[in-house]
Write an enzyme that holds these catalytic residues in place. Sequence first.
Site, PDB file in Angstrom:
ATOM      1  N   CYS A  52       2.288  -6.111  -1.248  1.00  0.00           N
ATOM      2  CA  CYS A  52       2.221  -6.906  -0.027  1.00  0.00           C
ATOM      3  C   CYS A  52       2.804  -8.290  -0.280  1.00  0.00           C
ATOM      4  CB  CYS A  52       0.792  -6.993   0.460  1.00  0.00           C
ATOM      5  SG  CYS A  52      -0.309  -7.417  -0.855  1.00  0.00           S
ATOM      6  N   TYR A  67       0.624   7.989   0.682  1.00  0.00           N
ATOM      7  CA  TYR A  67      -0.115   6.994  -0.105  1.00  0.00           C
ATOM      8  C   TYR A  67      -1.602   7.335  -0.168  1.00  0.00           C
ATOM      9  CZ  TYR A  67      -2.170   2.223  -0.728  1.00  0.00           C
ATOM     10  OH  TYR A  67      -2.890   1.124  -1.122  1.00  0.00           O
ATOM     11  N   HIS A  71      -5.813   2.851  -4.065  1.00  0.00           N
ATOM     12  CA  HIS A  71      -6.528   1.590  -3.817  1.00  0.00           C
ATOM     13  C   HIS A  71      -7.793   1.749  -2.979  1.00  0.00           C
ATOM     14  CE1 HIS A  71      -2.319  -0.112  -4.566  1.00  0.00           C
ATOM     15  NE2 HIS A  71      -3.062  -0.486  -5.585  1.00  0.00           N
ATOM     16  N   ASP A 131      -6.078  -2.370 -10.098  1.00  0.00           N
ATOM     17  CA  ASP A 131      -4.626  -2.167 -10.174  1.00  0.00           C
ATOM     18  C   ASP A 131      -3.910  -3.502 -10.388  1.00  0.00           C
ATOM     19  OD1 ASP A 131      -2.180  -0.853 -10.043  1.00  0.00           O
ATOM     20  OD2 ASP A 131      -2.014  -1.116  -7.888  1.00  0.00           O
TER      21      ASP A 131
END
Length: 692
Positions: free
Chosen positions: A28, A167, A170, A263
Amino acid sequence: MSNYDVLFESVKIGPVTAKNRFYQVPHCCGMGHLRPQAHAAMRGMKAQGGWAVVSTEETEIHPSSDLSPAVEQRLWDERDIPALQLMTQSVHEYSALAAVELVHNGSHTSNLYSRTPALAPSSRSLDMIYPKQARAMDKADIREFRRWHKAAAIRAKQAGFDIIYVYAGHEMSLPHHFLLPEYNQRTDEYGGCLENRLRLTRELLQDTQEAIGDSCAVAFRFAVDQMLGVDGMQAHEEGRAVVEMLADIPDLWDVNVSGWANDSATSRFKPDSGYQTEYTKFVKKVTNKPVVGVGRITSPDMMVSLVKHGVLDFIGAARPSIADPFLPNKIREQRAEEIRECIGCNVCVSCDNLGVPIRCTQNPTMGEEWRRGWHPEKIAAAKTPQSVLVVGAGPAGLECALQLANRGYEVILSEASKHLGGRVVAESNLKGLALWRRVSDYRIYQLQQLDNVNIYLDSALNAQQVLELGIEQVFVATGAIWRKDGIGRTSRMPIEGLEQVAVYTPDDIMNGIVPGQGPVVIYDDDQGYLGGVLADHLSDLGHKVLFVTSASIVSPFTELTLEQKQVQCSLVAQGVDIYTNKSIVGVSQKSGHAGVELKCVYGGQDVWLACASLLLVTERESASPLYEQLQQLLKDDGTSMAMSLTLIGDALAPGLIADAVFSGHQGAQEFEADPDVVEQGLFKREMPSLNS
Ligand code: ADP
Ligand code: SF4
């Protein structure tokens, strides 16, 4: 023939081919659908820097995955295509592949803009600070979701993307929520055993292949381990089983660990590069498809070793590509020592959490490519070659001196102490912050390569000495010092009675002063990162630490850098006594002992704590007497020189190291620049479109 040649081999990913092994994984950046031109320029810069694959951030596929107020990409419908086309064009200009991370955030979204109910495998509270629950998806919802995902993949292909993601990572996406039992308590064919929990992901991969697989690659981003031990998915159990069950269905495996804090772990808690490979190294043994992995991999030798030992096919990077968009080119050109290595501070991550364009401690041009026209490797040549003086060699002074020298000025850098680096070196001596030293190491190395720079250590300058030098262009980067009177965020007036205890500031501790015997109260009324770091540091040195903060948690700023939980856990584990929601209002005596008076910020019970020492982490004061004296001399006509004086860094306004580096860079960029560019600090802005 170089040892690094293996990193520049091309690799096939389904129907497309990456020109080398450098892969910028999705990350991001706070630009997204609101700032498409800035976004395209930032991603394009990485393509220019040699990255073979450049990905977007999360790209929402539907209004039921609306991450506002965070700013991500959108492919809700065809009106979103042109904005993303800007990015694919700028990435293709340098023969890189463009990848898009399609996302539905499930219950990790509050849909505040769209006002659409959030969706989840089972009805659960939203994973956001908003008192609402997600709706449990029925079969019709699942069918609709698959249709949205497929339609978004087709739009992504129209936008020019080469690689399209499914995806599940997370703990932030619907496919991941279906996979994890704590989110998925369904009793139908989408819940229960792993085969059932994986069904939706398998369907999405097949749908995506069907929709665009003829010309685009389908990537699967998957967190193989939640790093929760037996309480979560583990790489050697279900994590591996997932890879075995889907082995060759995706064209590429993009593997990592979850949640996001694991992560994107900071160097404070995960100091070594490549820390994720112990979890992800099995993947290549299970699939025949290429694998990309991450974990702050910045050492070229480690990259080579990971490829040669069959651990990874691609060197994945989010933060290393932010800190140095030209990292691949530097390795190719045998300039590896010039890499601006990521320091693992997560200032970049904090921007996304705040909804503002990305910034980086190491790379002050990050996020400024379009709006200010800054380039990480190039800067305009000097207009009038001349001598310039930079006073102070902390992060601001070092960056300013380096960029002025790169522009071609004759630079004199004067530093009061016996070493360069200022607060960076001081802070990097504290527990967990050693890698921060890369900020000064990188700049010192660069300065040493230039012959138009003269550095003077042990050379504190006063106003008279500056005048005697006869240099008319002066940059003052003299930093800031921590206050010793207790004035801070909640204590607006000096704390009374401080003379009764030994009072220290962070500068004292960073300068090697050790508090005496007895309990040390640390008063954190700054609420940034340093109070928590000092508590960790001193308690590790064996001091009994009592941590008092006006906030309701330890180091609240570190929530933005994803560290807060680890910060507080580590203090608890070390036996630090934590007093939250308390301001120190005075120092007084009880039964012959000195102690601090704590007042509850919510009107609760006051507390008195005996202590021998008090470390005040409250506020800083700009250390700019030199600037003020010079200004005064100029005002009083005390000199005939037409001096230009520029105050930069913490001396201008105390802030993060990232702010100081930016300020130093800005000072150098704007020196002798076109006044129209610099005027009132304006930069290009993306104005709202009036189209509906
Ligand atoms: P910043 O973050 O703005 O770079 P720092 O506090 O890290 O600020 O660095 C400021 C540097 O300026 C310190 O290394 C300090 O020793 C140096 N300094 C302060 N006053 C003077 C002075 N009068 N002459 C030369 N160097 C100075
Ligand atoms: Fe690395 Fe910090 Fe820059 Fe992020 S802000 S890329 S963590 S140096």
